[in-house]
Write a protein that holds these residues in place. Sequence first.
Motif, short mmCIF file in Angstrom:
data_model
loop_
_atom_site.label_atom_id
_atom_site.label_comp_id
_atom_site.label_asym_id
_atom_site.label_seq_id
_atom_site.Cartn_x
_atom_site.Cartn_y
_atom_site.Cartn_z
N ASP A 189 0.95 -1.30 -0.18
CA ASP A 189 0.09 -0.04 0.11
C ASP A 189 1.05 1.36 0.03
OD1 ASP A 189 -1.83 1.97 0.04
OD2 ASP A 189 -2.97 0.94 1.92
N GLN A 190 0.76 2.09 -1.03
CA GLN A 190 1.54 3.23 -1.01
C GLN A 190 1.12 4.39 -0.40
OE1 GLN A 190 4.65 3.02 -3.27
NE2 GLN A 190 3.92 0.86 -2.58
N ARG A 191 -0.11 4.22 0.19
CA ARG A 191 -0.67 5.26 1.13
C ARG A 191 0.05 5.45 2.48
NH1 ARG A 191 -6.92 3.72 0.72
NH2 ARG A 191 -5.60 1.75 1.20
N VAL A 192 0.22 6.60 3.09
CA VAL A 192 0.79 6.67 4.33
C VAL A 192 -0.22 6.96 5.44
CG1 VAL A 192 2.54 7.85 5.68
CG2 VAL A 192 3.04 7.23 3.48
N ASP A 193 -0.22 6.33 6.39
CA ASP A 193 -0.97 6.56 7.87
C ASP A 193 -0.03 7.12 8.66
OD1 ASP A 193 -2.60 6.31 9.91
OD2 ASP A 193 -3.70 4.57 9.31
N ILE A 194 -0.46 8.62 8.78
CA ILE A 194 0.63 8.98 9.80
C ILE A 194 0.44 8.57 11.34
CG2 ILE A 194 1.36 11.25 11.00
CD1 ILE A 194 2.69 10.91 8.28
N GLU A 195 -0.93 8.41 11.83
CA GLU A 195 -1.27 8.06 12.97
C GLU A 195 -0.71 6.52 13.14
OE1 GLU A 195 -2.37 9.86 15.32
OE2 GLU A 195 -2.65 11.38 13.75
N LYS A 196 -0.62 5.81 12.19
CA LYS A 196 -0.28 4.35 12.45
C LYS A 196 1.38 4.52 12.58
CE LYS A 196 -0.04 -0.21 10.32
NZ LYS A 196 -0.78 -0.89 8.96
N ALA A 197 1.87 5.40 11.68
CA ALA A 197 3.41 5.57 11.60
C ALA A 197 3.74 6.05 13.27
CB ALA A 197 3.78 6.66 10.48
N LYS A 198 2.97 7.00 13.93
CA LYS A 198 3.39 7.39 15.00
C LYS A 198 3.05 6.20 16.19
CE LYS A 198 1.65 12.24 14.62
NZ LYS A 198 0.88 13.30 14.97
N ALA A 199 2.23 5.42 15.97
CA ALA A 199 1.90 4.12 17.08
C ALA A 199 2.96 3.38 16.72
CB ALA A 199 0.53 3.65 16.79
N ASP A 200 3.42 2.94 15.59
CA ASP A 200 4.62 2.02 15.34
C ASP A 200 5.98 2.58 16.03
OD1 ASP A 200 3.34 0.09 14.19
OD2 ASP A 200 3.67 0.80 12.09
N ALA A 201 6.21 3.92 15.91
CA ALA A 201 7.41 4.58 16.50
C ALA A 201 7.37 4.46 17.82
CB ALA A 201 7.40 5.99 16.03
N LYS A 202 6.16 4.67 18.56
CA LYS A 202 6.02 4.54 20.22
C LYS A 202 6.29 3.11 20.42
CE LYS A 202 3.02 5.73 23.78
NZ LYS A 202 1.48 6.17 24.35
N ALA A 203 5.58 2.28 19.61
CA ALA A 203 5.73 0.68 19.98
C ALA A 203 7.27 0.39 19.90
CB ALA A 203 4.99 -0.10 19.14
N LEU A 204 8.10 0.84 19.18
CA LEU A 204 9.60 0.28 18.89
C LEU A 204 10.10 1.19 20.09
CD1 LEU A 204 10.18 0.49 15.14
CD2 LEU A 204 9.57 -1.34 16.65
N VAL A 205 9.76 2.41 20.38
CA VAL A 205 10.38 3.24 21.68
C VAL A 205 10.42 2.16 22.75
CG1 VAL A 205 10.58 5.35 22.97
CG2 VAL A 205 10.40 5.41 20.53
N THR A 206 9.15 1.79 22.87
CA THR A 206 8.69 1.26 24.08
C THR A 206 9.59 -0.18 24.11
OG1 THR A 206 6.58 1.89 24.45
CG2 THR A 206 6.91 0.02 25.33
#
Length: 344
Positions: A189-206
């Motif tokens: 999927d070439q579309r970008v979901d910014i909220e999902k990007a933020k959630a994934d980033a937070k999950a990786l920080v955690t």
Amino acid sequence: MSQAPAVAKSSAPTQQMASMSLSAGAIVRGTGTVKPKANFSGQKEAEILRKAMKGMGCDETAVISVVTTCNAAQRRQISLDFKTMYGKDLEKNLKGELKGKLETIVLNLFYLPAEFDAHMLRKAMKGLGTDEATLVEVLCTRTNDEIQAIKVAYKKEFSRDLEKDVISETSGHFKRLLVSMLQGSRSEDQRVDIEKAKADAKALVTAGEARWGTDESTFNAVLASRSYPQLRAMFDEYSKQVKYTMEQSIKREMSGDLEKGMLTIVQCVRNTPAYFAEKLYKSMKGLGTDDDTLMRVIISRVEIDMVEIKQEFQRAYNQSLGRFIKGDTSGDYRKILLALIGGE
């Protein structure tokens, strides 16, 4: 064969096989230096090769000209036409006429792309020890379609299951990463979901910077499944949440082959041609040449993005890839490499 355990951070911060696809969205494909030959005739090319090998000695220049001006699918047709016309196996004839590194690269050029990758993977796992670097280079950089084609080619060429072989030759979180790559199921999927990007980033920080030790599985899940555009957005969000880039955090959180695999994914998400430019540079810098890597990268990328790789090489190292190859190789081996990449 197995990678070193992850170190906790310190408390301080067919024709179908030959075809290529846009699946992962990392680069615009079609910037290769080897393209289909116009007005191609497999019979004419077969005749040229027959004459080059007939009599005493071999006309290596003619062989190089044929194999570097036709693409992989056309070379396959030449092989078929050669056997049809002369009742002989072209590859066996070439093996008898050529020698050394020229022989190796010419014979490898007669594989379709997926077959070539399959042979490189088998070579990396066959016998004692495992060449993990090759496993990473191939499995962590290919598109979904390419991975699926490689698995089919591996089964056809060796009557073996690629995933089972990888599992038997690797271990731990590194094994899990490669198995994830082998599914060839990354989102396209070439579309970008910014909220999902933020959630994934937070999950990786955690999973990493915010805890003692590392939850490698969370990194695996995100890096192996998200589309390239989505991962690029996540990298940006990640750096907003912590003071490290994704690459820096992976180096802090991981080690050994797992670190190399994840860094390869991140590098390709950011800039695939730059990743391969660096591979080529490292294969030639210093004393000696890593010919296996040099040949493998050039053969696998000349129909895909070699033009961009050359641009990235020039940008990163202030000299052309052609001049670097010219200074590190010699003879017919140098000639064929330069011909494949489109000269100096």
